[in-house]
Design an enzyme around this catalytic site. Structure first.
Site, PDB file in Angstrom:
ATOM      1  NE  ARG A 245       3.266   6.364  -1.469  1.00  0.00           N
ATOM      2  CZ  ARG A 245       3.085   7.658  -1.868  1.00  0.00           C
ATOM      3  NH1 ARG A 245       1.842   8.066  -1.988  1.00  0.00           N
ATOM      4  NH2 ARG A 245       4.142   8.447  -1.730  1.00  0.00           N
ATOM      5  CG  HIS A 249       1.563   8.438  -6.220  1.00  0.00           C
ATOM      6  ND1 HIS A 249       0.399   8.001  -5.590  1.00  0.00           N
ATOM      7  CD2 HIS A 249       1.137   8.803  -7.529  1.00  0.00           C
ATOM      8  CE1 HIS A 249      -0.802   8.235  -6.476  1.00  0.00           C
ATOM      9  NE2 HIS A 249      -0.167   8.540  -7.653  1.00  0.00           N
ATOM     10  CE1 TYR A 258       5.624  11.701  -0.587  1.00  0.00           C
ATOM     11  CE2 TYR A 258       6.074  12.738  -2.583  1.00  0.00           C
ATOM     12  CZ  TYR A 258       5.432  11.962  -1.735  1.00  0.00           C
ATOM     13  OH  TYR A 258       5.361  10.499  -2.654  1.00  0.00           O
TER      14      TYR A 258
END
Length: 354
Positions: A245, A249, A258
């Protein structure tokens, strides 16, 4: 069995130059749609968007492996699969603006997107079982299958176990397509499971699990086609498509909070699938500047038309939010509906814009 199918000479694959260019066209459509949707969301045109940049090769390859009458069970991020399955771009945009998902009334055999994580997995297994029952009882065509798309985070849900267990026990013609993009929101895959791979989990349910290079669309297309062949014979398959990815998100996520927890991944895993595939096709002498320009112009026109169609759609009656949920509204929703009616009347709102 786990296997990674790397790039080969096109003549060593089951695909013709025409099919290779078809795959390229769908990759360009998928990338352009994601970029346009992200831009629209950023200017307030819709409330949220789940980017899939970096995963186009995985989704397009899987979608093109399916037969026209196979059923797809998608999630909120599998928009590239849906577009490659001929779901109109405008339908997806309207869904993101709160409209019915299949606004145009098309008859592509796709279930609605599953927003809750993993709920579509038992559904896909159940429809596969129903296909078996209808073939046995009614003599219906038994050459259909279901493909269930989900992310690596979904494998931590109970629905994953239940769906795969039913499929294994009842020989459901189902391919479970796990797109392992390394992140379940902010949680990396190695924090989801101690297993060496997701594919190996299939052994617990009595069927095969395979891995594939998710950034190689032809490898994905070949692997999913073989998995569907197996599923049609009553042998479900779990395919783990290894991709990455590249973005957030969703548009409400901040991956910089993160990303330092990311593991070192090989270049093939993080490479841009569109750039990599275009370079491959040029090396194979099946792609040139003229074809690339033609595809880009076609896709730009298609996107403009899709946005225009979405913007011109009737926004519908606000009462639909309430009236199409329950046959008899519970008290709390009656109160909310009364408040909305009062608000619209007080502010003399004749029409609702999206």
């Amino acid at each position: 069995m786990n296997r990674i199918i790397g790039e080969r000479d096109l003549s060593e694959t089951p695909f013709s130059p025409e099919q290779a260019r078809e795959t390229y066209r769908e990759l360009v459509r998928a990338r352009a749609f994601d970029e346009r949707a992200l831009a629209l969301q950023r200017r307030g045109w819709m409330s949220s968007w789940p980017p899939y940049r970096g995963q186009e090769g995985s989704q397009v390859g899987a979608a093109l492996a399916m037969a026209d009458d196979d059923w797809l069970f998608p999630t909120y991020r599998s928009n590239a699969m849906q577009i490659a399955r001929d779901v109109p771009m405008s339908d997806i945009l309207l869904f993101r603006r709160g409209m019915p998902e299949f606004h145009s009334g098309h008859d592509v055999p796709n279930f609605p997107q599953a927003i809750p994580i993993a709920t579509q997995i038992p559904h896909a297994a159940g429809v596969g079982m129903a296909m078996n029952y209808r073939e046995a009882v009614n003599g219906e065509d038994g050459d259909r299958a279901t493909v269930c798309y989900f992310g690596d985070g979904a494998t931590s849900e109970g629905d994953f176990h239940e769906g795969l267990n039913f499929a294994g026990v009842f020989d459901a013609p189902t391919v479970f397509f796990c797109e392992n993009n390394e992140w379940a929101i902010s949680l990396p895959r190695h924090r989801q499971t101690a297993a060496d791979s997701i594919a190996q989990k299939a052994a617990a349910y009595g069927f095969e699990g395979v891995q594939v290079d998710g950034n190689d669309p032809l490898a994905v297309r070949e692997t999913v086609a073989e998995a569907l062949e197996s599923a049609r014979d009553g042998n479900p398959v779990l395919v783990e498509s290894l991709t990455y990815r590249q973005g957030a998100h969703t548009t409400s996520d901040d991956p910089s909070q993160y990303e330092e927890t990311a593991r070192e991944l090989p270049d093939w895993r993080t490479a841009d699938p569109l750039e990599r595939y275009e370079e491959y096709l040029r090396d194979q002498d099946v792609l040139d500047d003229e074809f690339v320009a033609e595809v880009e112009d076609e896709v730009d026109a298609e996107l403009d038309e899709a946005v225009e169609r979405a913007e011109s759609a009737d926004p519908g009656d606000p009462d639909d939010v309430f009236d199409r949920v329950y046959e008899n509204l519970p008290p709390n929703l009656r109160e909310q509906k009364a408040w909305l009616d009062s608000f619209l009347a007080e502010n003399d709102v004749q029409e609702l814009d999206h």
